[in-house]
Motif scaffolding. Structure first.
Motif, PDB file in Angstrom:
ATOM      1  N   TYR A   1      -6.027   4.045   5.551  1.00 42.37           N
ATOM      2  CA  TYR A   1      -6.184   2.715   4.943  1.00 42.37           C
ATOM      3  C   TYR A   1      -6.479   1.668   6.013  1.00 42.37           C
ATOM      4  O   TYR A   1      -7.369   0.824   5.847  1.00 42.37           O
ATOM      5  CB  TYR A   1      -4.902   2.361   4.186  1.00 42.37           C
ATOM      6  CG  TYR A   1      -4.851   0.951   3.671  1.00 42.37           C
ATOM      7  CD1 TYR A   1      -5.519   0.576   2.505  1.00 42.37           C
ATOM      8  CD2 TYR A   1      -4.131  -0.031   4.359  1.00 42.37           C
ATOM      9  CE1 TYR A   1      -5.467  -0.725   2.040  1.00 42.37           C
ATOM     10  CE2 TYR A   1      -4.080  -1.337   3.896  1.00 42.37           C
ATOM     11  CZ  TYR A   1      -4.749  -1.679   2.738  1.00 42.37           C
ATOM     12  OH  TYR A   1      -4.699  -2.976   2.282  1.00 42.37           O
TER      13      TYR A   1
ATOM     14  N   ILE B   1       2.046   1.973  -3.430  1.00 42.80           N
ATOM     15  CA  ILE B   1       0.970   2.558  -4.240  1.00 42.80           C
ATOM     16  C   ILE B   1       0.824   4.053  -3.937  1.00 42.80           C
ATOM     17  O   ILE B   1       0.682   4.885  -4.843  1.00 42.80           O
ATOM     18  CB  ILE B   1      -0.355   1.828  -3.980  1.00 42.80           C
ATOM     19  CG1 ILE B   1      -0.275   0.398  -4.542  1.00 42.80           C
ATOM     20  CG2 ILE B   1      -1.536   2.577  -4.608  1.00 42.80           C
ATOM     21  CD1 ILE B   1      -1.449  -0.473  -4.150  1.00 42.80           C
ATOM     22  N   ILE B   2       0.870   4.384  -2.653  1.00 41.81           N
ATOM     23  CA  ILE B   2       0.738   5.787  -2.247  1.00 41.81           C
ATOM     24  C   ILE B   2       1.881   6.627  -2.817  1.00 41.81           C
ATOM     25  O   ILE B   2       1.673   7.726  -3.344  1.00 41.81           O
ATOM     26  CB  ILE B   2       0.714   5.894  -0.703  1.00 41.81           C
ATOM     27  CG1 ILE B   2      -0.557   5.247  -0.150  1.00 41.81           C
ATOM     28  CG2 ILE B   2       0.792   7.359  -0.263  1.00 41.81           C
ATOM     29  CD1 ILE B   2      -0.560   5.091   1.366  1.00 41.81           C
TER      30      ILE B   2
ATOM     31  N   ALA C   1       3.528   6.185  -5.423  1.00 42.73           N
ATOM     32  CA  ALA C   1       3.447   6.277  -6.884  1.00 42.73           C
ATOM     33  C   ALA C   1       2.345   7.225  -7.357  1.00 42.73           C
ATOM     34  O   ALA C   1       2.245   7.515  -8.556  1.00 42.73           O
ATOM     35  CB  ALA C   1       3.230   4.890  -7.483  1.00 42.73           C
ATOM     36  N   GLN C   2       1.543   7.753  -6.431  1.00 48.78           N
ATOM     37  CA  GLN C   2       0.447   8.639  -6.815  1.00 48.78           C
ATOM     38  C   GLN C   2       0.992  10.002  -7.262  1.00 48.78           C
ATOM     39  O   GLN C   2       2.005  10.474  -6.728  1.00 48.78           O
ATOM     40  CB  GLN C   2      -0.535   8.787  -5.647  1.00 48.78           C
ATOM     41  CG  GLN C   2      -1.289   7.486  -5.363  1.00 48.78           C
ATOM     42  CD  GLN C   2      -2.087   7.530  -4.066  1.00 48.78           C
ATOM     43  OE1 GLN C   2      -2.016   8.491  -3.304  1.00 48.78           O
ATOM     44  NE2 GLN C   2      -2.850   6.471  -3.833  1.00 48.78           N
ATOM     45  N   PRO C   3       0.340  10.619  -8.238  1.00 46.54           N
ATOM     46  CA  PRO C   3       0.852  11.868  -8.833  1.00 46.54           C
ATOM     47  C   PRO C   3       1.147  12.977  -7.839  1.00 46.54           C
ATOM     48  O   PRO C   3       2.137  13.716  -7.999  1.00 46.54           O
ATOM     49  CB  PRO C   3      -0.277  12.283  -9.789  1.00 46.54           C
ATOM     50  CG  PRO C   3      -0.956  10.998 -10.133  1.00 46.54           C
ATOM     51  CD  PRO C   3      -0.899  10.168  -8.894  1.00 46.54           C
ATOM     52  N   ASP C   4       0.333  13.141  -6.799  1.00 49.36           N
ATOM     53  CA  ASP C   4       0.536  14.252  -5.878  1.00 49.36           C
ATOM     54  C   ASP C   4       1.729  14.061  -4.942  1.00 49.36           C
ATOM     55  O   ASP C   4       2.066  14.955  -4.169  1.00 49.36           O
ATOM     56  CB  ASP C   4      -0.731  14.525  -5.066  1.00 49.36           C
ATOM     57  CG  ASP C   4      -1.084  13.377  -4.144  1.00 49.36           C
ATOM     58  OD1 ASP C   4      -0.583  12.254  -4.354  1.00 49.36           O
ATOM     59  OD2 ASP C   4      -1.881  13.590  -3.210  1.00 49.36           O
TER      60      ASP C   4
ATOM     61  N   ARG D   1      -1.992   8.537   5.135  1.00 50.05           N
ATOM     62  CA  ARG D   1      -2.832   7.728   4.251  1.00 50.05           C
ATOM     63  C   ARG D   1      -2.851   6.261   4.677  1.00 50.05           C
ATOM     64  O   ARG D   1      -3.867   5.583   4.508  1.00 50.05           O
ATOM     65  CB  ARG D   1      -2.358   7.877   2.808  1.00 50.05           C
ATOM     66  CG  ARG D   1      -2.595   9.281   2.290  1.00 50.05           C
ATOM     67  CD  ARG D   1      -2.181   9.465   0.849  1.00 50.05           C
ATOM     68  NE  ARG D   1      -2.248  10.863   0.470  1.00 50.05           N
ATOM     69  CZ  ARG D   1      -1.999  11.337  -0.746  1.00 50.05           C
ATOM     70  NH1 ARG D   1      -1.664  10.498  -1.712  1.00 50.05           N
ATOM     71  NH2 ARG D   1      -2.080  12.632  -0.999  1.00 50.05           N
TER      72      ARG D   1
ATOM     73  N   GLU E   1       0.827  -1.203   0.000  1.00 45.67           N
ATOM     74  CA  GLU E   1       0.000   0.000   0.000  1.00 45.67           C
ATOM     75  C   GLU E   1       0.868   1.262   0.000  1.00 45.67           C
ATOM     76  O   GLU E   1       0.555   2.243  -0.677  1.00 45.67           O
ATOM     77  CB  GLU E   1      -0.931  -0.008   1.216  1.00 45.67           C
ATOM     78  CG  GLU E   1      -1.936   1.122   1.252  1.00 45.67           C
ATOM     79  CD  GLU E   1      -2.926   1.108   0.107  1.00 45.67           C
ATOM     80  OE1 GLU E   1      -3.500   2.178  -0.199  1.00 45.67           O
ATOM     81  OE2 GLU E   1      -3.143   0.026  -0.484  1.00 45.67           O
TER      82      GLU E   1
END
Length: 289
Positions: free
Chosen positions: A229, A203-204, A206-209, A225, A200
């Motif tokens: 989760y 994934i976080i 890799a997020q655009p922001d 985050r 997880e």
């Protein structure tokens, strides 16, 4: 006389759906020749069961039994090929008989509990109904000192056993109902596997922001985050389905208890279902007739 190996018996069982002893006997009679054993089985009462054994049994029911004092519970998944058969009186009676046997045996060992009369009953039902039937899995949940087990089954397809420290049977059932509806990943945040948290986190990140953020700020955002989760996926932190104004942990605490854990079965989960084109099947049968 050739020795019959466990792998030979296993292969014949997988290819025919028949019982262990029947397969071993058939192999013994043919000196371990599996193809000949199958041919011989086709000449006896195992014919219909053998024909159906290669069909995917991904429908069925989940059945539970819990001791009156809440000291332990069992849950079993019994599969059929179609939902229609899962509602058949013969199938439901068989499922109830299986559940009683596992409850009495207090066992998760499907092969051991099914050996003998129950396996014979399964084979007879396969021949009577004309579908493959499989007792797939069983779980036993022991309460332990000061704890109790609760149960809930939704529509025969989703079953849950919960374990509470303290509390009462009604609260344990309500929590089981919540688990059936919401399907949390774990009971408590600390129960989440580290590999899941690592996945997880990746994934976080890799997020655009997250791009270009200073390391300290990025880590703070990640932790925030991850906390969210865990709250969303942990039973105790989720809003209680009957009263979203309180968490499941708060609901259980009000009943004098604490959530210890849960086990959830859903019919067919993890089984790869064969997609059948019924129109094509009918056309092919019409061409052959």
């Amino acid at each position: 006389m050739a020795a019959i190996s466990a792998s030979q018996v296993k292969e014949l069982r997988e290819r025919t759906g028949l019982g262990m002893m029947e397969c071993k006997k058939a192999l013994t009679e043919t000196g371990g020749d599996i193809e000949q054993a199958i041919e011989n089985l086709r000449k006896n009462s195992g014919l219909k069961a053998a024909k159906k054994a290669d069909r995917t049994a991904a429908e069925g029911v989940v059945v539970t039994r819990v001791a009156e004092d809440g000291s332990y519970g069992v849950m079993i998944e019994i599969n059929s090929e179609t939902d229609f058969v899962a509602r058949d009186d013969n199938f439901t009676a068989f499922a109830a008989k299986i559940a009683d046997a596992f409850f009495a045996a207090k066992s998760e060992d499907v092969a051991a509990v099914m050996a003998g009369d129950l396996e014979t009953a399964r084979e007879q039902l396969v021949q009577k109904i004309g579908e493959n039937i499989d007792v797939r899995r069983s779980v036993v949940v022991e309460a332990g000192d000061g704890n109790l087990v609760g149960e809930y089954v939704h529509g025969g397809r989703i079953g849950v056993l919960t374990k509470l420290k303290g509390g009462n049977a009604e609260a344990a059932k309500d929590v089981a109902m919540h688990v059936a509806a919401i399907n949390p990943a774990v009971a408590r945040p600390e129960d989440m596997p580290q590999e899941q948290l690592d996945a997880e986190k990746a994934i976080i990140l890799a997020q655009p922001d997250m791009a270009g953020k200073p390391e300290q700020i990025a880590e703070k955002m990640v932790q925030g985050r991850l906390k969210k989760y865990l709250a969303e996926n942990s039973l105790t932190e989720q809003p209680f389905v009957k009263n979203p104004d309180q968490s499941v942990a708060e609901f259980v605490k009000a009943a004098g208890g604490e959530v210890i854990g849960f086990t959830r079965f859903e019919v067919g989960e993890g089984i790869e279902k064969e997609e059948v084109d019924f129109a094509k099947e009918v056309m092919e049968q019409a061409k052959r007739s």
